[in-house]
Scaffold this active site. Structure first.
Site, PDB file in Angstrom:
ATOM      1  N   GLU A  73      -2.718  -9.147   3.083  1.00 53.15           N
ATOM      2  CA  GLU A  73      -3.316  -9.633   4.489  1.00 53.15           C
ATOM      3  C   GLU A  73      -4.498  -9.661   4.564  1.00 53.15           C
ATOM      4  O   GLU A  73      -5.120 -10.330   5.654  1.00 53.15           O
ATOM      5  CB  GLU A  73      -2.554  -8.806   5.381  1.00 53.15           C
ATOM      6  N   CYS A 123       0.701  -1.107  -0.072  1.00 53.84           N
ATOM      7  CA  CYS A 123      -0.097  -0.066  -0.012  1.00 53.84           C
ATOM      8  C   CYS A 123       0.795   1.155  -0.053  1.00 53.84           C
ATOM      9  O   CYS A 123       1.502   1.396  -1.019  1.00 53.84           O
ATOM     10  CB  CYS A 123      -1.026   0.016   1.163  1.00 53.84           C
ATOM     11  N   HIS A 133      -3.978  -5.058  -0.467  1.00 52.89           N
ATOM     12  CA  HIS A 133      -3.766  -5.648   0.751  1.00 52.89           C
ATOM     13  C   HIS A 133      -3.795  -7.250   1.099  1.00 52.89           C
ATOM     14  O   HIS A 133      -4.851  -7.816   1.213  1.00 52.89           O
ATOM     15  CB  HIS A 133      -4.826  -5.058   1.831  1.00 52.89           C
TER      16      HIS A 133
END
Length: 391
Positions: free
Chosen positions: A365, A279, A363
């Site tokens: 994750e 990011c 993202h």
């Protein structure tokens, strides 16, 4: 929210900087809040979204109509507080049902002091933001017994117009931790909750530009001892830790004013230590390598964004949250594209050809979102193994 139950929720006003006004109901704290109004297409994960530091000074509009139906709990958080400036939804279900729930969404918002509005046409608002671009706004939540007046509307519009542009704002140092700390918590599993990493193979120093907890958990899960450092930590301080890898976290705001981070990352990449950015970390790595960034019209926010891996051809559905992007035309010779968005072909991934450094705009994750692109964490581990990380 049933119309017959609206009386228990005071009125609220959403005003945009262009003068557009929506009238709804307050479902959070009373008072006012301002920020850049953006829309997020996630169907779930509202608690993770609210606590994502990347949403600092942004008011989040959730496009899915029913938000709050599974309540909230102490575990589904990505930081230690709500960072979103405010929340906009269409419908607040009156019943929250989930075995992990400890409080309703409205109760959670009130406890956090977060201003929020429901019962507005989020479809119309989203179309407006897509057509005209993200713009600044204000939510004015009235107290019980107060009524919407012309003066209140005028106040909300004036507050919206006074909000500074996101361009040029360095918010990474605003949300970053002010001290270094260690991280050992691993990923959540049903029945046992979060675990602990007790036998790490690698030492990773993670820059906190607004880091999400699940990023740290996924690093720890894969055998990393993680040391988190503040955003403004010089490269020399990082090198004192003798890390096997460097991680550059997500975060809010414009990457270009983060000159301290750009300078440090440029120096760290040159050492040859494996580096992985996500990011804002992706954008900072690009800037440190000589590329440029730009402000997007309405950004990417959601958990259903298709991204193509240019090396394998694999398409992953990903979680996204960014308002700035790297300009592909500005890439230097030693920075190659690895992923692109299939929504608008903007850059999603980059890799240095001369150093073991790569980054991703979305993202991987998740939290919330799919896990399709979590393999990037494994790539980071493999990079440290290849370079010869400590065992």
């Amino acid at each position: 929210m049933l119309l017959s139950l609206q009386g228990s929720f005071p009125p609220a006003i959403l005003a945009l900087a262009d003068g557009t006004v929506y009238i709804g109901n307050s479902i959070g704290a009373s008072g006012s809040t301002v920020g850049e109004v953006v829309f997020n297409t996630s169907m779930t994960g509202y608690q993770e979204i609210l606590t994502d530091p990347s949403y600092c000074q942004q008011i989040v509009t959730l496009t899915y109509p029913h938000i709050g139906n599974y309540g909230t709990n102490p575990e589904d958080i990505e930081s230690d507080k709500v960072h979103a400036a405010g929340l906009i939804i269409r419908d607040l279900p009156m019943v929250a049902s989930n075995f992990r729930s400890t409080a309703s969404l409205s109760e959670y918002l009130v406890r956090a002091g977060t201003v929020a509005i429901a019962n507005i046409d989020t479809r119309q608002l989203t179309r407006q933001l897509r057509t005209l671009g993200a713009q600044n706004g204000c939510i004015l939540a009235l107290a019980a017994g107060e009524a919407v007046t012309a003066a209140a509307v005028e106040k909300a519009v004036a507050l919206a117009k006074a909000v500074p542009s996101m361009s040029g704002l360095d918010l990474a140092k605003v949300v970053s931790s002010t001290r270094s700390y260690g991280w050992t918590e691993t990923e959540w599993t049903l029945g046992t909750g979060y675990g602990q990493q007790t036998a790490p193979r690698f030492h990773v120093v993670a820059y906190d530009f607004g880091v999400k907890k699940n990023i740290l958990r996924m690093l720890a899960e894969r055998g990393c001892k993680v040391t988190v450092v503040p955003a403004q930590t010089p490269a020399a301080e990082v090198l004192k830790h003798q890390p096997d890898g460097i991680f550059l976290s997500n975060g809010p705001g414009d990457p270009e004013p983060c000159d301290y981070a750009i300078s440090a990352v440029k120096e760290l990449i040159e050492t040859g230590i494996p580096t992985f950015g996500i990011c804002l970390g992706h954008q900072i790595m690009a800037l440190a390598s000589g590329a440029k960034t730009f402000k997007m019209k309405f950004g990417h926010h959601g958990a259903n964004h298709p991204v193509k891996d240019l090396d394998s051809g694999r398409v992953s559905i990903t979680s996204q949250n960014h308002g700035f992007a790297v300009d592909e035309k500005s890439l230097p010779a030693n920075l190659r594209p690895t992923h692109i968005s299939l929504f608008d072909n903007t850059l999603q991934g980059l890799e240095r050809t001369d150093k073991p450094a790569f980054c991703f705009q979305g993202h991987p994750e998740a939290s919330p979102g799919p896990h399709d692109i979590g393999y990037l964490f494994d790539r980071f581990i493999a990079s440290m193994e290849k370079v010869g990380g400590k065992k």
